[in-house]
Design a protein around this motif. Structure first.
Motif, PDB file in Angstrom:
ATOM      1  N   LEU A 107      94.549  13.420  61.724  1.00 36.65           N
ATOM      2  CA  LEU A 107      93.206  13.400  62.296  1.00 36.65           C
ATOM      3  C   LEU A 107      92.249  12.552  61.456  1.00 36.65           C
ATOM      4  O   LEU A 107      91.434  11.789  61.992  1.00 36.65           O
ATOM      5  CB  LEU A 107      92.671  14.829  62.420  1.00 36.65           C
ATOM      6  N   ALA A 108      92.336  12.693  60.134  1.00 39.06           N
ATOM      7  CA  ALA A 108      91.428  11.954  59.256  1.00 39.06           C
ATOM      8  C   ALA A 108      91.675  10.449  59.347  1.00 39.06           C
ATOM      9  O   ALA A 108      90.731   9.656  59.492  1.00 39.06           O
ATOM     10  CB  ALA A 108      91.594  12.433  57.815  1.00 39.06           C
ATOM     11  N   THR A 109      92.939  10.034  59.271  1.00 39.86           N
ATOM     12  CA  THR A 109      93.238   8.601  59.349  1.00 39.86           C
ATOM     13  C   THR A 109      92.987   8.069  60.754  1.00 39.86           C
ATOM     14  O   THR A 109      92.600   6.908  60.922  1.00 39.86           O
ATOM     15  CB  THR A 109      94.690   8.327  58.932  1.00 39.86           C
ATOM     16  N   GLY A 110      93.183   8.925  61.768  1.00 44.40           N
ATOM     17  CA  GLY A 110      92.856   8.494  63.124  1.00 44.40           C
ATOM     18  C   GLY A 110      91.378   8.220  63.289  1.00 44.40           C
ATOM     19  O   GLY A 110      90.978   7.266  63.966  1.00 44.40           O
ATOM     20  N   SER A 111      90.538   9.054  62.658  1.00 47.71           N
ATOM     21  CA  SER A 111      89.097   8.816  62.706  1.00 47.71           C
ATOM     22  C   SER A 111      88.719   7.525  61.990  1.00 47.71           C
ATOM     23  O   SER A 111      87.867   6.754  62.469  1.00 47.71           O
ATOM     24  CB  SER A 111      88.355  10.004  62.078  1.00 47.71           C
ATOM     25  N   MET A 117      87.686   0.489  65.778  1.00 46.14           N
ATOM     26  CA  MET A 117      88.338   0.097  67.026  1.00 46.14           C
ATOM     27  C   MET A 117      87.575   0.583  68.254  1.00 46.14           C
ATOM     28  O   MET A 117      87.457  -0.130  69.252  1.00 46.14           O
ATOM     29  CB  MET A 117      89.766   0.650  67.060  1.00 46.14           C
ATOM     30  N   TRP A 118      87.088   1.818  68.196  1.00 42.11           N
ATOM     31  CA  TRP A 118      86.410   2.428  69.344  1.00 42.11           C
ATOM     32  C   TRP A 118      84.898   2.489  69.175  1.00 42.11           C
ATOM     33  O   TRP A 118      84.183   2.798  70.118  1.00 42.11           O
ATOM     34  CB  TRP A 118      86.923   3.849  69.584  1.00 42.11           C
ATOM     35  N   GLY A 119      84.420   2.267  67.970  1.00 38.92           N
ATOM     36  CA  GLY A 119      83.003   2.360  67.708  1.00 38.92           C
ATOM     37  C   GLY A 119      82.514   3.772  67.469  1.00 38.92           C
ATOM     38  O   GLY A 119      81.311   4.021  67.457  1.00 38.92           O
ATOM     39  N   THR A 120      83.428   4.721  67.262  1.00 38.48           N
ATOM     40  CA  THR A 120      83.052   6.114  67.016  1.00 38.48           C
ATOM     41  C   THR A 120      84.128   6.782  66.181  1.00 38.48           C
ATOM     42  O   THR A 120      85.300   6.384  66.217  1.00 38.48           O
ATOM     43  CB  THR A 120      82.863   6.881  68.337  1.00 38.48           C
ATOM     44  N   TRP A 121      83.724   7.803  65.421  1.00 33.91           N
ATOM     45  CA  TRP A 121      84.685   8.529  64.591  1.00 33.91           C
ATOM     46  C   TRP A 121      85.549   9.468  65.418  1.00 33.91           C
ATOM     47  O   TRP A 121      86.664   9.793  65.024  1.00 33.91           O
ATOM     48  CB  TRP A 121      83.943   9.356  63.536  1.00 33.91           C
ATOM     49  N   TRP A 122      85.022   9.925  66.548  1.00 29.18           N
ATOM     50  CA  TRP A 122      85.726  10.966  67.301  1.00 29.18           C
ATOM     51  C   TRP A 122      85.378  10.880  68.776  1.00 29.18           C
ATOM     52  O   TRP A 122      84.246  10.599  69.146  1.00 29.18           O
ATOM     53  CB  TRP A 122      85.332  12.349  66.772  1.00 29.18           C
ATOM     54  N   VAL A 123      86.373  11.107  69.616  1.00 28.33           N
ATOM     55  CA  VAL A 123      86.154  11.268  71.052  1.00 28.33           C
ATOM     56  C   VAL A 123      86.970  12.478  71.501  1.00 28.33           C
ATOM     57  O   VAL A 123      88.058  12.744  70.982  1.00 28.33           O
ATOM     58  CB  VAL A 123      86.590  10.017  71.851  1.00 28.33           C
ATOM     59  N   ARG A 127      94.513  13.356  73.661  1.00 27.27           N
ATOM     60  CA  ARG A 127      95.390  13.299  72.487  1.00 27.27           C
ATOM     61  C   ARG A 127      94.704  13.879  71.257  1.00 27.27           C
ATOM     62  O   ARG A 127      95.266  14.715  70.557  1.00 27.27           O
ATOM     63  CB  ARG A 127      95.829  11.850  72.241  1.00 27.27           C
ATOM     64  N   LEU A 128      93.486  13.434  70.985  1.00 29.00           N
ATOM     65  CA  LEU A 128      92.796  13.913  69.793  1.00 29.00           C
ATOM     66  C   LEU A 128      92.506  15.409  69.882  1.00 29.00           C
ATOM     67  O   LEU A 128      92.668  16.139  68.895  1.00 29.00           O
ATOM     68  CB  LEU A 128      91.496  13.137  69.579  1.00 29.00           C
ATOM     69  N   THR A 129      92.109  15.866  71.060  1.00 28.87           N
ATOM     70  CA  THR A 129      91.782  17.286  71.215  1.00 28.87           C
ATOM     71  C   THR A 129      93.018  18.160  71.051  1.00 28.87           C
ATOM     72  O   THR A 129      92.965  19.211  70.402  1.00 28.87           O
ATOM     73  CB  THR A 129      91.139  17.539  72.583  1.00 28.87           C
ATOM     74  N   SER A 130      94.141  17.748  71.629  1.00 30.44           N
ATOM     75  CA  SER A 130      95.363  18.547  71.514  1.00 30.44           C
ATOM     76  C   SER A 130      95.887  18.576  70.089  1.00 30.44           C
ATOM     77  O   SER A 130      96.449  19.586  69.649  1.00 30.44           O
ATOM     78  CB  SER A 130      96.436  18.027  72.478  1.00 30.44           C
ATOM     79  N   VAL A 131      95.697  17.500  69.331  1.00 32.76           N
ATOM     80  CA  VAL A 131      96.100  17.512  67.919  1.00 32.76           C
ATOM     81  C   VAL A 131      95.167  18.410  67.112  1.00 32.76           C
ATOM     82  O   VAL A 131      95.607  19.134  66.204  1.00 32.76           O
ATOM     83  CB  VAL A 131      96.135  16.083  67.341  1.00 32.76           C
ATOM     84  N   LEU A 132      93.872  18.389  67.430  1.00 29.45           N
ATOM     85  CA  LEU A 132      92.941  19.309  66.775  1.00 29.45           C
ATOM     86  C   LEU A 132      93.332  20.755  67.071  1.00 29.45           C
ATOM     87  O   LEU A 132      93.278  21.617  66.181  1.00 29.45           O
ATOM     88  CB  LEU A 132      91.516  19.039  67.246  1.00 29.45           C
ATOM     89  N   VAL A 133      93.733  21.032  68.309  1.00 29.63           N
ATOM     90  CA  VAL A 133      94.204  22.371  68.661  1.00 29.63           C
ATOM     91  C   VAL A 133      95.419  22.742  67.817  1.00 29.63           C
ATOM     92  O   VAL A 133      95.551  23.887  67.363  1.00 29.63           O
ATOM     93  CB  VAL A 133      94.532  22.457  70.166  1.00 29.63           C
ATOM     94  N   LEU A 134      96.310  21.779  67.562  1.00 26.05           N
ATOM     95  CA  LEU A 134      97.477  22.053  66.718  1.00 26.05           C
ATOM     96  C   LEU A 134      97.054  22.448  65.314  1.00 26.05           C
ATOM     97  O   LEU A 134      97.635  23.370  64.714  1.00 26.05           O
ATOM     98  CB  LEU A 134      98.386  20.823  66.672  1.00 26.05           C
ATOM     99  N   LEU A 135      96.039  21.769  64.768  1.00 25.26           N
ATOM    100  CA  LEU A 135      95.547  22.145  63.445  1.00 25.26           C
ATOM    101  C   LEU A 135      95.016  23.574  63.456  1.00 25.26           C
ATOM    102  O   LEU A 135      95.269  24.350  62.520  1.00 25.26           O
ATOM    103  CB  LEU A 135      94.446  21.176  63.003  1.00 25.26           C
ATOM    104  N   LEU A 136      94.301  23.941  64.510  1.00 22.06           N
ATOM    105  CA  LEU A 136      93.798  25.309  64.627  1.00 22.06           C
ATOM    106  C   LEU A 136      94.942  26.307  64.771  1.00 22.06           C
ATOM    107  O   LEU A 136      94.858  27.436  64.271  1.00 22.06           O
ATOM    108  CB  LEU A 136      92.845  25.408  65.823  1.00 22.06           C
ATOM    109  N   ILE A 137      96.009  25.905  65.442  1.00 22.79           N
ATOM    110  CA  ILE A 137      97.175  26.785  65.591  1.00 22.79           C
ATOM    111  C   ILE A 137      97.818  27.048  64.235  1.00 22.79           C
ATOM    112  O   ILE A 137      98.179  28.185  63.919  1.00 22.79           O
ATOM    113  CB  ILE A 137      98.180  26.166  66.574  1.00 22.79           C
ATOM    114  N   TYR A 138      97.972  25.992  63.441  1.00 20.49           N
ATOM    115  CA  TYR A 138      98.506  26.187  62.087  1.00 20.49           C
ATOM    116  C   TYR A 138      97.630  27.169  61.317  1.00 20.49           C
ATOM    117  O   TYR A 138      98.132  28.078  60.635  1.00 20.49           O
ATOM    118  CB  TYR A 138      98.558  24.854  61.336  1.00 20.49           C
ATOM    119  N   GLY A 139      96.310  27.003  61.419  1.00 21.13           N
ATOM    120  CA  GLY A 139      95.408  27.897  60.723  1.00 21.13           C
ATOM    121  C   GLY A 139      95.520  29.321  61.229  1.00 21.13           C
ATOM    122  O   GLY A 139      95.505  30.279  60.436  1.00 21.13           O
TER     123      GLY A 139
END
Length: 242
Positions: A107-111, A117-123, A127-139
């Motif tokens: 997530l950090a390197t993707g940002s 590339m996209w003009g923003t740190w996060w959208v 894909r990004l949301t489901s990976v963030l959900v995975l981080l929350l699942i690990y937690g």
């Protein structure tokens, strides 16, 4: 009984194997990592992304590993529930922090990659949301294990959680084809061949190998530590009863 459950039911055999396998995987990770970084940072800038393209040598392997580690955690949880092997449960518990670290790195390197590339740190794309959900699942997995005083109940509850929410893995994998997203589709392995030029593909594959070997080494070390901790707890309990 299959080989995997038989292996996981014999801690002594595992400890003997991991004693030499952990440093071996660590050495492989170091060699592949040095080679991958050497070739990657020696490659020419991309004609579109410029120097920013070098982030892919860190990001792509981390993105693959966050899913791979969770798959390992899921398999270990299944073996723990079905075969009641303590070593499988130790493997699941040992994998969770490593998976969380890979997911955070992805997530950090993707940002960092997305900003130029996209003009923003996060959208909030699929894909990004489901990976963030995975981080929350690990937690959530680690928090659930820590929240219950009864370690056996905590292990069982966490294993069930891991199996139920494993549905997120295909969501992550197919998110770029199921929904509209800014995130690019498959670029390394895809029909018609890789989208990456060999000068970028070779170091990416070397870094994937380095990440996998590093995970193998760290996972074995953490499982060994978990085995020693449980042995110490069992010895302390026996001493308290005498």
């Amino acid at each position: 009984m299959t080989w995997a459950p038989a292996f996981l039911s014999n801690p002594e055999r595992f400890m003997a194997f991991s004693r030499w396998a952990a440093p071996m995987f660590g050495a492989i990770a170091a060699v592949l990592g040095i080679a991958g970084l050497w070739l990657g940072f020696g490659a020419p800038p991309d004609y579109q992304q410029g120097e920013t393209v070098r982030i892919l040598f860190i990001h792509i392997p981390a993105a693959w590993m966050c899913e791979f580690v969770y798959a390992c955690l899921t398999v270990a949880s299944f073996l723990s529930l079905v075969f009641r092997h303590a070593l499988a449960d130790a493997a699941a518990r040992a994998a969770a922090p490593l998976g969380a670290a890979f997911t955070f790195l992805a997530l950090a390197t993707g940002s960092l990659w997305g900003r130029p590339m996209w003009g923003t740190w996060w959208v909030w794309d699929a894909r990004l949301t489901s990976v963030l959900v995975l981080l929350l699942i690990y937690g959530a997995y680690m928090a659930l294990r820590a929240a219950l005083d009864d370690e056996a109940k905590g292990a069982r509850a966490a294993a069930i959680l891991a199996l139920v929410v494993a549905v997120n893995l295909p969501i992550i994998h197919y998110s770029v084809t199921w929904w509209n997203t800014l995130h690019q589709g498959a670029s390394v392995f895809r029909a018609g061949g890789s989208a990456l030029a060999p000068v970028f593909l070779t170091p990416v594959l070397l870094m994937v190998g380095a990440y996998m070997a590093a995970f193998g080494s760290l996972w074995l070390v953490r499982i060994r530590g978990e085995v020693w901790r449980r042995r110490a707890d069992a010895a302390a309990l026996r001493a308290a009863r005498t």
